[in-house]
Design an enzyme around this catalytic site. Sequence first.
Site: not given
Ligand code: C5P
Length: 227
Positions: A31, A58, A60, A63, A117, A208
């Site tokens: 991603k 990603d 998002k 607009d 999230t 992460r």
């Molecule tokens: O590091 P981590 O596992 O928390 O990363 C989650 C990834 O998912 C990040 O790149 C974040 O931008 C993305 N994301 C999210 N919630 C969403 C959409 C995308 O955490 N609703």
Amino acid sequence: MKSPIIVALDMGPNNALDLAKEIDPQECRVKVGSQLFTIGGPLVIEKLNDLGFDVFLDLKFHDIPNTVRKAVEATIKMGVWMLNIHSLGGKEMLRVAHEVIEKASIKPLLVGVTVLTSLNDKALKEVGLDHKTKDHVLLLAKLCETEGLDGVVCSPNELSILREKMHKNFLLVTPGIRSEEANKDDQKRISTAASAISKGANFVVIGREITSHNDPKGKIKQILETV
Ligand code: C5P
């Protein structure tokens, strides 16, 4: 089998490409989010494609419909596997984005972001949304389904209800993935990859947990064994 893991490359382009060379496109997709794309641009997507990866862009998009139409057209030209738009952009914006995909000869998957999230009921209330998070996610997912999107991004908490209420091919993409012992960081609505998949997620987005690990490839293998 194609892996359900999507690795979030939330870093600069040099680090992202170094990491991509260490992991296997048969075992995960990748991603590209706002940090990596703002620095690396379309070139980083091209390089990831050359390494054999399916790329989820990603950004998002949120607009006016005309601007999103142009952004989706530009995204399709980059040869991504999946892209997302923010479902709070409204019905017309969702419809227009889907129309662009329908007209394309190679159609990437189009998913709508529901509620990040990192948000919960309290955080939603602070921005004037007085719904329970779950109800809000369901409402937005139904809107995406009606407008012909392939699926939504949702947290592990909403998987069961969405699997029950949406049509059976509707894709559920789930970030907020942590192993039992891990730190939550800034995520609030989380679960393990195995639990998310057992509740109906088609794809889990993991950042992460993999990218900060000293053996990212090993970590992916370990997660794949649990799912
Ligand atoms: O590091 P981590 O596992 O928390 O990363 C989650 C990834 O998912 C990040 O790149 C974040 O931008 C993305 N994301 C999210 N919630 C969403 C959409 C995308 O955490 N609703």
